[in-house]
Design an enzyme around this catalytic site. Structure first.
Site, short mmCIF file in Angstrom:
data_model
loop_
_atom_site.label_atom_id
_atom_site.label_comp_id
_atom_site.label_asym_id
_atom_site.label_seq_id
_atom_site.Cartn_x
_atom_site.Cartn_y
_atom_site.Cartn_z
N SER A 155 -11.23 10.13 -0.82
CA SER A 155 -9.95 10.78 -0.40
C SER A 155 -9.31 11.58 -1.50
O SER A 155 -9.56 11.31 -2.77
CB SER A 155 -8.74 9.49 -0.15
OG SER A 155 -7.51 9.96 -0.02
N TYR A 184 -4.56 2.17 -3.22
CA TYR A 184 -5.51 2.76 -2.32
C TYR A 184 -6.28 3.64 -3.01
O TYR A 184 -7.35 3.66 -2.83
CB TYR A 184 -4.76 3.19 -1.38
CG TYR A 184 -5.53 4.04 -0.34
CD1 TYR A 184 -6.45 3.67 0.48
CD2 TYR A 184 -5.52 5.58 -0.46
CE1 TYR A 184 -7.24 4.52 1.49
CE2 TYR A 184 -6.05 6.35 0.42
CZ TYR A 184 -7.04 5.81 1.35
OH TYR A 184 -7.74 6.68 2.39
N LYS A 206 -10.72 3.92 -3.74
CA LYS A 206 -11.67 4.87 -3.57
C LYS A 206 -12.28 5.52 -4.39
O LYS A 206 -13.57 5.70 -4.49
CB LYS A 206 -10.75 6.11 -2.66
CG LYS A 206 -10.21 5.68 -1.31
CD LYS A 206 -11.11 5.36 -0.21
CE LYS A 206 -11.00 4.90 1.13
NZ LYS A 206 -11.80 4.68 2.15
#
Ligand SMILES: NC(=O)c1ccc[n+]([C@@H]2O[C@H](COP(=O)([O-])OP(=O)(O)OC[C@H]3O[C@@H](n4cnc5c(N)ncnc54)[C@H](O)[C@@H]3O)[C@@H](O)[C@H]2O)c1
Length: 324
Positions: free
Chosen positions: A119, A143, A147
């Site tokens: 991402s 988050y 990643k």
């Protein structure tokens, strides 16, 4: 020889698009999904669905062996940035321990190819608007961290065990190939705006005092169809012997402001309720735009759909199944 790819999270919004694109490329597809946010009808007819959580390593390994899988597109993850701040342990377990589990299962089953859903949130705030893959990543949420650290682990496994992998850093994904495949999660700007407008409310702009051309944040938007095409290009490269580990941005290389997106939403829907400006959200960088040079050079892929096409298909999907 035609290959079979297992899609973790294949019952989700992006997985649905990748399944269709891989099938159209002549490959076979198997989906492994715990259906936590997945939708049964996102799995194309004739494609096997293994209902399991990533953390069940034996279930992942058995699916790889039973279906004679050659490679994994690893999409399954939790993806709400704000929720990741509230529930960091859960995000690390699902996204990071989940990735470790998939890699372990792949090792046990002898599967040596992976495409990983990364991402743009790995970048955080960068000194320049246009980001290439070689800048130092500075994620600003649990988050984004899950990643980035997943990328590191995958790279290490490539070095240690001969895995061949490509991590695709998606920018802001919008739109649908067909209305039933629309994004049912309301986390991103376009679905949030559609929900507000169709509910008779004003869309919100989080801050208009950024150092950008109209004061609102600049992002790079990519159509789900183009994103699926990037996966087919990555799978093709791995199927034809590409080795090692690489990170590649998937974007258009064009920055669009929040106000410009909302103007497009207003033009497409015909609902012109003016947006209201509220305070900045913590951790929102002013501008993040993909340099799309590497993926174009390495995989001969580039996006073809513009913002109007993305917003039009998102609106058609919203009208098909509104998410309220
Ligand atoms: N949508 C975006 O704008 C965007 C941007 C950048 C990256 N991504 C990444 O793309 C991937 C797919 O996102 P999406 O938008 O399709 O989300 P989605 O929620 O629609 O799909 C995720 C799928 O994974 C499944 N899943 C989640 N956790 C699981 C687990 N532990 N075990 C098994 N299955 C599990 C869900 O049931 C769902 O079907 C995610 O990794 C996400 O982080 C998405």
């Amino acid at each position: 020889m035609l290959t079979t790819w297992l899609l973790t999270g294949g019952a989700g919004y992006i997985g649905a698009h990748i399944s269709e694109a891989l099938l159209a490329s002549g490959r076979s597809v198997v989906v492994l999904d715990d259906m936590s946010t997945g939708i049964r009808t996102n799995v194309p007819e004739g494609v096997a669905l293994v209902e399991a959580n990533l953390l069940d390593t034996a279930a992942v390994r058995n699916a790889l062996i039973d279906h004679e899988v050659s490679g994994v597109v690893h999409l399954a993850a939790k993806k709400a940035v704000g929720e990741s701040v509230q529930r960091p342990l859960w995000y690390y377990a699902q996204n990071l321990t989940g990735t470790q589990s998939v890699l372990t299962a792949m090792g046990e089953a002898g599967v040596k190819r992976m495409v990983f859903s990364s991402s743009a949130s790995t970048y955080g705030t960068q000194p320049s608007e246009m980001v290439s893959e070689d800048v130092v990543a500075r994620p600003e949420s649990p988050y984004g961290e899950t990643k980035l650290v997943s990328e590191w682990i995958i790279r290490h496994v490539c070095n240690a065990d001969g895995l061949a992998a490509i991590a695709l850093r998606y920018f802001n994904v919008v739109g649908a190939a067909r209305p039933p495949l629309g994004d049912r999660g309301v986390f991103n700007l376009v679905p949030l705006a559609l929900r507000a407008l169709t509910g008779g409310r004003a869309p919100q702009i989080y801050g208009d005092d950024y150092p950008t051309r109209d004061g609102t944040c600049i992002r790079d938007y990519i159509h789900a169809i183009d994103l699926a095409g990037a996966h087919v290009a990555a799978v093709k490269a791995l199927d034809t012997g590409r080795m090692g580990f690489d990170v590649m941005n998937v974007g258009r290389g064009q920055g669009v402001t929040v106000r410009e997106v909302l103007a497009s939403v207003g033009a497409v829907t015909g609902i012109t309720t003016a947006a209201v400006v509220v305070g900045r959200r913590p951790g929102d960088p002013a501008a993040v735009v993909a340099s799309a040079d590497k993926i174009s050079r390495e995989l001969d892929w580039r996006a073809v759909h513009d913002l109007t096409s993305m917003v039009t298909s998102a609106w058609e999907a919203w009208s098909h199944v509104p998410v309220l």
